[in-house]
Design a protein around this motif. Structure first.
Motif, PDB file in Angstrom:
ATOM      1  N   LEU A   4      -9.887  -1.906  -2.844  1.00 45.64           N
ATOM      2  CA  LEU A   4     -11.026  -1.928  -1.923  1.00 45.64           C
ATOM      3  C   LEU A   4     -10.574  -2.126  -0.479  1.00 45.64           C
ATOM      4  O   LEU A   4     -11.137  -1.522   0.437  1.00 45.64           O
ATOM      5  CB  LEU A   4     -12.022  -3.015  -2.337  1.00 45.64           C
ATOM      6  CG  LEU A   4     -12.792  -2.734  -3.629  1.00 45.64           C
ATOM      7  CD1 LEU A   4     -13.612  -3.950  -4.038  1.00 45.64           C
ATOM      8  CD2 LEU A   4     -13.672  -1.501  -3.496  1.00 45.64           C
ATOM      9  N   ASN A   5      -9.547  -2.941  -0.262  1.00 49.04           N
ATOM     10  CA  ASN A   5      -8.987  -3.104   1.085  1.00 49.04           C
ATOM     11  C   ASN A   5      -8.468  -1.775   1.624  1.00 49.04           C
ATOM     12  O   ASN A   5      -8.726  -1.417   2.772  1.00 49.04           O
ATOM     13  CB  ASN A   5      -7.844  -4.132   1.074  1.00 49.04           C
ATOM     14  CG  ASN A   5      -8.293  -5.517   1.440  1.00 49.04           C
ATOM     15  OD1 ASN A   5      -8.858  -5.730   2.504  1.00 49.04           O
ATOM     16  ND2 ASN A   5      -8.046  -6.464   0.550  1.00 49.04           N
ATOM     17  N   ARG A   6      -7.717  -1.045   0.793  1.00 52.08           N
ATOM     18  CA  ARG A   6      -7.179   0.259   1.220  1.00 52.08           C
ATOM     19  C   ARG A   6      -8.306   1.233   1.552  1.00 52.08           C
ATOM     20  O   ARG A   6      -8.269   1.920   2.574  1.00 52.08           O
ATOM     21  CB  ARG A   6      -6.286   0.859   0.128  1.00 52.08           C
ATOM     22  CG  ARG A   6      -4.893   0.296   0.091  1.00 52.08           C
ATOM     23  CD  ARG A   6      -3.947   1.153  -0.731  1.00 52.08           C
ATOM     24  NE  ARG A   6      -4.421   1.463  -2.066  1.00 52.08           N
ATOM     25  CZ  ARG A   6      -4.208   0.707  -3.147  1.00 52.08           C
ATOM     26  NH1 ARG A   6      -3.532  -0.424  -3.041  1.00 52.08           N
ATOM     27  NH2 ARG A   6      -4.661   1.077  -4.324  1.00 52.08           N
ATOM     28  N   LEU A   7      -9.308   1.306   0.677  1.00 55.30           N
ATOM     29  CA  LEU A   7     -10.417   2.234   0.894  1.00 55.30           C
ATOM     30  C   LEU A   7     -11.229   1.854   2.134  1.00 55.30           C
ATOM     31  O   LEU A   7     -11.674   2.725   2.881  1.00 55.30           O
ATOM     32  CB  LEU A   7     -11.321   2.282  -0.341  1.00 55.30           C
ATOM     33  CG  LEU A   7     -10.684   2.897  -1.587  1.00 55.30           C
ATOM     34  CD1 LEU A   7     -11.589   2.701  -2.798  1.00 55.30           C
ATOM     35  CD2 LEU A   7     -10.369   4.371  -1.377  1.00 55.30           C
ATOM     36  N   ALA A   8     -11.402   0.557   2.368  1.00 55.75           N
ATOM     37  CA  ALA A   8     -12.150   0.100   3.546  1.00 55.75           C
ATOM     38  C   ALA A   8     -11.399   0.454   4.829  1.00 55.75           C
ATOM     39  O   ALA A   8     -11.999   0.904   5.806  1.00 55.75           O
ATOM     40  CB  ALA A   8     -12.399  -1.404   3.467  1.00 55.75           C
ATOM     41  N   ARG A   9     -10.078   0.256   4.833  1.00 59.30           N
ATOM     42  CA  ARG A   9      -9.285   0.602   6.022  1.00 59.30           C
ATOM     43  C   ARG A   9      -9.318   2.110   6.273  1.00 59.30           C
ATOM     44  O   ARG A   9      -9.405   2.561   7.406  1.00 59.30           O
ATOM     45  CB  ARG A   9      -7.851   0.100   5.880  1.00 59.30           C
ATOM     46  CG  ARG A   9      -7.734  -1.402   6.086  1.00 59.30           C
ATOM     47  CD  ARG A   9      -6.303  -1.857   6.264  1.00 59.30           C
ATOM     48  NE  ARG A   9      -5.440  -1.531   5.146  1.00 59.30           N
ATOM     49  CZ  ARG A   9      -5.229  -2.311   4.094  1.00 59.30           C
ATOM     50  NH1 ARG A   9      -5.830  -3.471   4.008  1.00 59.30           N
ATOM     51  NH2 ARG A   9      -4.414  -1.941   3.135  1.00 59.30           N
TER      52      ARG A   9
END
Length: 106
Positions: A95-100
């Motif tokens: 989720l961190n990767r997708l949000a960034r």
């Protein structure tokens, strides 16, 4: 699990920088959507307690709020930087990767 949308927010940390994303699974690649659904299934996400963060958490750690929306239900959890469950850690990293990535598009 027929998940349609995930709302993700990371707050806190040393600089108190907020990262948020509203992810429609239909807009993600098939691979990303399948991986997200798989992790949510393995975690039995709708059955998780709303608060997965201890009261004696470390200062300056990140706090994550994850809301998963399906056609017939919605569930929100709050967790911290160091979840005990390996699958939860995988979910947070994804989720961190997708949000960034979403942030870079806007």
């Amino acid at each position: 699990m027929e998940v349609e949308r995930i709302k993700f927010e990371r707050t806190g940390g040393f600089a108190n920088m907020r990262l948020a994303a509203d992810l429609d699974l239909h807009d993600l690649s098939d691979e990303q959507a399948v991986l997200l659904r798989s992790l949510l299934d393995e975690l039995d996400f709708p059955e998780l307690p709303a608060k997965l963060i201890s009261d004696n958490s470390m200062p300056d750690q990140f706090t994550y709020t994850i809301t998963v929306e399906a056609e017939k239900w919605q569930h929100t959890i709050i967790t911290g930087d160091a979840p005990e469950d390996e699958k939860m850690q995988e979910l947070l990293e994804l989720l961190n990767r997708l949000a960034r990535k979403q942030l870079k598009k806007h």
